[in-house]
Each structure stands twice: as C-alpha cells, then as structure tokens.
Write an enzyme that holds these catalytic residues in place. Sequence first.
Site, PDB file in Angstrom:
ATOM      1  N   LYS A  51       0.813  -1.200   0.000  1.00 46.71           N
ATOM      2  CA  LYS A  51       0.000   0.000   0.000  1.00 46.71           C
ATOM      3  C   LYS A  51       0.852   1.257   0.000  1.00 46.71           C
ATOM      4  O   LYS A  51       0.362   2.347  -0.268  1.00 46.71           O
ATOM      5  CB  LYS A  51      -0.894   0.038   1.253  1.00 46.71           C
ATOM      6  CG  LYS A  51      -1.900  -1.066   1.361  1.00 46.71           C
ATOM      7  CD  LYS A  51      -2.662  -0.875   2.720  1.00 46.71           C
ATOM      8  CE  LYS A  51      -3.509  -2.081   3.036  1.00 46.71           C
ATOM      9  NZ  LYS A  51      -4.068  -1.998   4.393  1.00 46.71           N
ATOM     10  N   GLY A  52       2.102   1.122   0.348  1.00 45.32           N
ATOM     11  CA  GLY A  52       2.957   2.275   0.626  1.00 45.32           C
ATOM     12  C   GLY A  52       3.077   3.295  -0.492  1.00 45.32           C
ATOM     13  O   GLY A  52       3.350   4.464  -0.251  1.00 45.32           O
ATOM     14  N   GLU A 106       7.814   2.157  -5.995  1.00 43.08           N
ATOM     15  CA  GLU A 106       7.916   1.701  -4.598  1.00 43.08           C
ATOM     16  C   GLU A 106       7.924   2.888  -3.648  1.00 43.08           C
ATOM     17  O   GLU A 106       8.334   3.991  -4.031  1.00 43.08           O
ATOM     18  CB  GLU A 106       9.244   0.947  -4.408  1.00 43.08           C
ATOM     19  CG  GLU A 106       9.138  -0.558  -4.470  1.00 43.08           C
ATOM     20  CD  GLU A 106       8.585  -1.196  -3.198  1.00 43.08           C
ATOM     21  OE1 GLU A 106       7.937  -0.489  -2.392  1.00 43.08           O
ATOM     22  OE2 GLU A 106       8.789  -2.398  -3.026  1.00 43.08           O
ATOM     23  N   ASP A 107       7.534   2.662  -2.420  1.00 43.36           N
ATOM     24  CA  ASP A 107       7.650   3.701  -1.402  1.00 43.36           C
ATOM     25  C   ASP A 107       9.084   3.800  -0.883  1.00 43.36           C
ATOM     26  O   ASP A 107       9.640   4.877  -0.765  1.00 43.36           O
ATOM     27  CB  ASP A 107       6.666   3.453  -0.246  1.00 43.36           C
ATOM     28  CG  ASP A 107       6.778   2.050   0.351  1.00 43.36           C
ATOM     29  OD1 ASP A 107       7.532   1.208  -0.176  1.00 43.36           O
ATOM     30  OD2 ASP A 107       6.092   1.789   1.362  1.00 43.36           O
ATOM     31  N   ASP A 110      14.871  -0.733   1.194  1.00 40.31           N
ATOM     32  CA  ASP A 110      15.640  -0.842   2.432  1.00 40.31           C
ATOM     33  C   ASP A 110      16.751  -1.887   2.218  1.00 40.31           C
ATOM     34  O   ASP A 110      17.811  -1.566   1.703  1.00 40.31           O
ATOM     35  CB  ASP A 110      14.633  -1.237   3.532  1.00 40.31           C
ATOM     36  CG  ASP A 110      15.209  -1.280   4.918  1.00 40.31           C
ATOM     37  OD1 ASP A 110      16.413  -1.146   5.072  1.00 40.31           O
ATOM     38  OD2 ASP A 110      14.439  -1.466   5.879  1.00 40.31           O
ATOM     39  N   LYS A 138      17.195   3.626   1.380  1.00 40.44           N
ATOM     40  CA  LYS A 138      18.106   3.543   2.540  1.00 40.44           C
ATOM     41  C   LYS A 138      19.346   2.774   2.101  1.00 40.44           C
ATOM     42  O   LYS A 138      19.430   1.553   2.306  1.00 40.44           O
ATOM     43  CB  LYS A 138      17.429   2.778   3.677  1.00 40.44           C
ATOM     44  CG  LYS A 138      16.338   3.496   4.412  1.00 40.44           C
ATOM     45  CD  LYS A 138      15.922   2.589   5.590  1.00 40.44           C
ATOM     46  CE  LYS A 138      14.680   3.049   6.256  1.00 40.44           C
ATOM     47  NZ  LYS A 138      14.166   2.044   7.219  1.00 40.44           N
ATOM     48  N   PHE A 159      13.536   4.238  10.968  1.00 44.76           N
ATOM     49  CA  PHE A 159      12.216   3.762  10.559  1.00 44.76           C
ATOM     50  C   PHE A 159      11.300   4.961  10.364  1.00 44.76           C
ATOM     51  O   PHE A 159      11.029   5.707  11.303  1.00 44.76           O
ATOM     52  CB  PHE A 159      11.629   2.793  11.586  1.00 44.76           C
ATOM     53  CG  PHE A 159      10.399   2.111  11.064  1.00 44.76           C
ATOM     54  CD1 PHE A 159      10.509   1.027  10.202  1.00 44.76           C
ATOM     55  CD2 PHE A 159       9.141   2.576  11.400  1.00 44.76           C
ATOM     56  CE1 PHE A 159       9.379   0.407   9.692  1.00 44.76           C
ATOM     57  CE2 PHE A 159       7.996   1.967  10.892  1.00 44.76           C
ATOM     58  CZ  PHE A 159       8.117   0.875  10.039  1.00 44.76           C
ATOM     59  N   VAL A 160      10.835   5.137   9.124  1.00 47.71           N
ATOM     60  CA  VAL A 160      10.056   6.328   8.791  1.00 47.71           C
ATOM     61  C   VAL A 160       8.602   5.978   8.470  1.00 47.71           C
ATOM     62  O   VAL A 160       8.295   4.863   8.056  1.00 47.71           O
ATOM     63  CB  VAL A 160      10.683   7.100   7.596  1.00 47.71           C
ATOM     64  CG1 VAL A 160      12.031   7.673   7.979  1.00 47.71           C
ATOM     65  CG2 VAL A 160      10.807   6.212   6.359  1.00 47.71           C
ATOM     66  N   ASP A 166       3.580   3.275   6.570  1.00 46.56           N
ATOM     67  CA  ASP A 166       2.848   3.045   7.826  1.00 46.56           C
ATOM     68  C   ASP A 166       3.714   2.436   8.911  1.00 46.56           C
ATOM     69  O   ASP A 166       4.822   1.962   8.665  1.00 46.56           O
ATOM     70  CB  ASP A 166       1.699   2.067   7.574  1.00 46.56           C
ATOM     71  CG  ASP A 166       2.198   0.624   7.423  1.00 46.56           C
ATOM     72  OD1 ASP A 166       3.155   0.412   6.649  1.00 46.56           O
ATOM     73  OD2 ASP A 166       1.663  -0.260   8.093  1.00 46.56           O
ATOM     74  N   ARG A 172      -0.141   6.614   7.468  1.00 47.54           N
ATOM     75  CA  ARG A 172       0.013   6.694   6.008  1.00 47.54           C
ATOM     76  C   ARG A 172      -0.434   8.044   5.460  1.00 47.54           C
ATOM     77  O   ARG A 172       0.013   8.483   4.416  1.00 47.54           O
ATOM     78  CB  ARG A 172      -0.833   5.612   5.321  1.00 47.54           C
ATOM     79  CG  ARG A 172      -0.357   4.198   5.529  1.00 47.54           C
ATOM     80  CD  ARG A 172      -1.081   3.270   4.560  1.00 47.54           C
ATOM     81  NE  ARG A 172      -0.944   1.865   4.930  1.00 47.54           N
ATOM     82  CZ  ARG A 172       0.078   1.089   4.601  1.00 47.54           C
ATOM     83  NH1 ARG A 172       1.075   1.589   3.911  1.00 47.54           N
ATOM     84  NH2 ARG A 172       0.127  -0.174   4.956  1.00 47.54           N
TER      85      ARG A 172
HETATM   86  P1  5GP Z   1      13.211  -4.211   1.780  1.00 50.05           P
HETATM   87  O1  5GP Z   1      12.796  -5.551   1.230  1.00 50.05           O
HETATM   88  O2  5GP Z   1      13.927  -3.349   0.769  1.00 50.05           O
HETATM   89  O3  5GP Z   1      14.010  -4.386   3.046  1.00 50.05           O
HETATM   90  O4  5GP Z   1      11.932  -3.469   2.289  1.00 50.05           O
HETATM   91  C1  5GP Z   1      11.003  -2.896   1.475  1.00 50.05           C
HETATM   92  C2  5GP Z   1       9.694  -2.725   2.188  1.00 50.05           C
HETATM   93  O5  5GP Z   1       9.897  -2.652   3.607  1.00 50.05           O
HETATM   94  C3  5GP Z   1       9.032  -1.438   1.835  1.00 50.05           C
HETATM   95  O6  5GP Z   1       8.201  -1.583   0.720  1.00 50.05           O
HETATM   96  C4  5GP Z   1       8.282  -1.100   3.110  1.00 50.05           C
HETATM   97  O7  5GP Z   1       7.030  -1.741   3.100  1.00 50.05           O
HETATM   98  C5  5GP Z   1       9.108  -1.700   4.226  1.00 50.05           C
HETATM   99  N1  5GP Z   1      10.009  -0.714   4.875  1.00 50.05           N
HETATM  100  C6  5GP Z   1      11.345  -0.677   4.847  1.00 50.05           C
HETATM  101  N2  5GP Z   1      11.830   0.340   5.572  1.00 50.05           N
HETATM  102  C7  5GP Z   1      10.760   0.987   6.071  1.00 50.05           C
HETATM  103  C8  5GP Z   1      10.598   2.161   6.891  1.00 50.05           C
HETATM  104  O8  5GP Z   1      11.517   2.856   7.315  1.00 50.05           O
HETATM  105  N3  5GP Z   1       9.304   2.512   7.177  1.00 50.05           N
HETATM  106  C9  5GP Z   1       8.229   1.801   6.750  1.00 50.05           C
HETATM  107  N4  5GP Z   1       7.038   2.238   7.111  1.00 50.05           N
HETATM  108  N5  5GP Z   1       8.345   0.712   5.967  1.00 50.05           N
HETATM  109  C10 5GP Z   1       9.597   0.302   5.642  1.00 50.05           C
END
Ligand code: 5GP
Length: 185
Positions: A51-52, A106-107, A110, A138, A159-160, A166, A172
């Site tokens: 949803k992000g 993507e939102d 990470d 990140k 963590f944002v 969310d 959100r």
């Molecule tokens: P990754 O697989 O790259 O570690 O994570 C991607 C997903 O993790 C993002 O689409 C999001 O849903 C969640 N995510 C990663 N870091 C954050 C953060 O700082 N805040 C939030 N709300 N979601 C995060």
Amino acid sequence: MLKKGKISIMHKDLSEILITKDQIEKRVKELALEISEDYKGKDVFFIGVLKGCFLFISDLVKHLKIETNIDFMMISSYEGKQSTGIVRILLDLKQPIDGKDVIIVEDIVDTGLTINYLTKALKTRKPKSIEVCTLLNKPSCRKINVNLKYVGFDIPDKFVVGYGLDYKEFYRNLPYVGVLKDEVI
Ligand code: 5GP
C-alpha cells in the site's frame, strides 16, 4: 498534520520530520519530468506496489507528460517493523506486461530484498524493459545489489512513516515523511 498559523505541527508520535511536504512535492515533480523525458514517445506501464506507494504514485502520474497504464500489486515482506524475509504476492496485476516498458513504483527500498524479488518475478513475464522508481532509499541497509533508476530521496537508517508509509497501518496519511519515536515502536 495540525496547522497553527503558518507553522506545521509535527504528529506527536514522531521525533522529527525528515522530508517536508514541500520537499516531496518538488521532488515528485522533478521525477515525473525526468521520466517523461526518458520515455518520450513511449507508453509506460506503471506498477504501484501497495500500500505504501499510493500517495507517491498518484502525485507522480499527475505530472507525467507521457501515455501511461497503471496497475497495482500488493506484496507482503514486513510484519510491523521487522522484515520477515518472506515475500508473498497478495495481489497480482490485472494486465499482461509482455513487450511493455515497465516502471515499478515503490515507497521505500531498504534491504533491497523485496524489489529484487519483485523485479525478478516480473522479468519472467517478458516486459520490453523494467526499471524502479522509489520515493525513498536507505542505501546503508542494503543486503543485495539493486538497480534503482529513479530515487526521490536517500535517507539514513531510521524507521520512517508518512506519505504512504505506515507503522501497523497508521500514519500513512501524513503529508510528510517523519521518524517514529522509539517509545512508539
Ligand atoms: P526491503 O525488502 O527493501 O528491506 O523493504 C522494502 C519494504 O519494507 C518497503 O516496501 C516497506 O514496506 C518496508 N520498509 C522498509 N523500511 C521501512 C521504513 O523505514 N518505514 C516503513 N514504514 N516501511 C519500511
């Protein structure tokens, strides 16, 4: 967000605002113009990762100068604040993407595990091209190398929430991106 005169008051659960509403608006317009230039004369198939992405993609596509198709996927890789390491497709595309120029929206990226999984899965559907546009990145958290063509903002390992992102489905709707206080998590 509460407003007192012209001063925006931060949500009480946040320790800081990392990216303001104005900064987001400006950068999203810039990204839309960059994409419009890069894909001039082409139809682009945007895939929003729910949803992000919902605020980001809706603002982004409003500023595009090219023909677009928009579809959504929902993927689950996080429970609360922790990555589970397991990526599941909860909602799939309604349209085929073979032969299309695709941009995944993507939102946040990470560790990179989610976008890596998704890109690989979508490549098996034979798009003409596939790129990633993420609002937030990140870089210090990366566990796998991923190619991000369009990045709104590089941010530190915090963590944002806000502007689509969310924590346990809250925050959100905030028009900015902020850091949650430790005691809230
Ligand atoms: P990754 O697989 O790259 O570690 O994570 C991607 C997903 O993790 C993002 O689409 C999001 O849903 C969640 N995510 C990663 N870091 C954050 C953060 O700082 N805040 C939030 N709300 N979601 C995060």
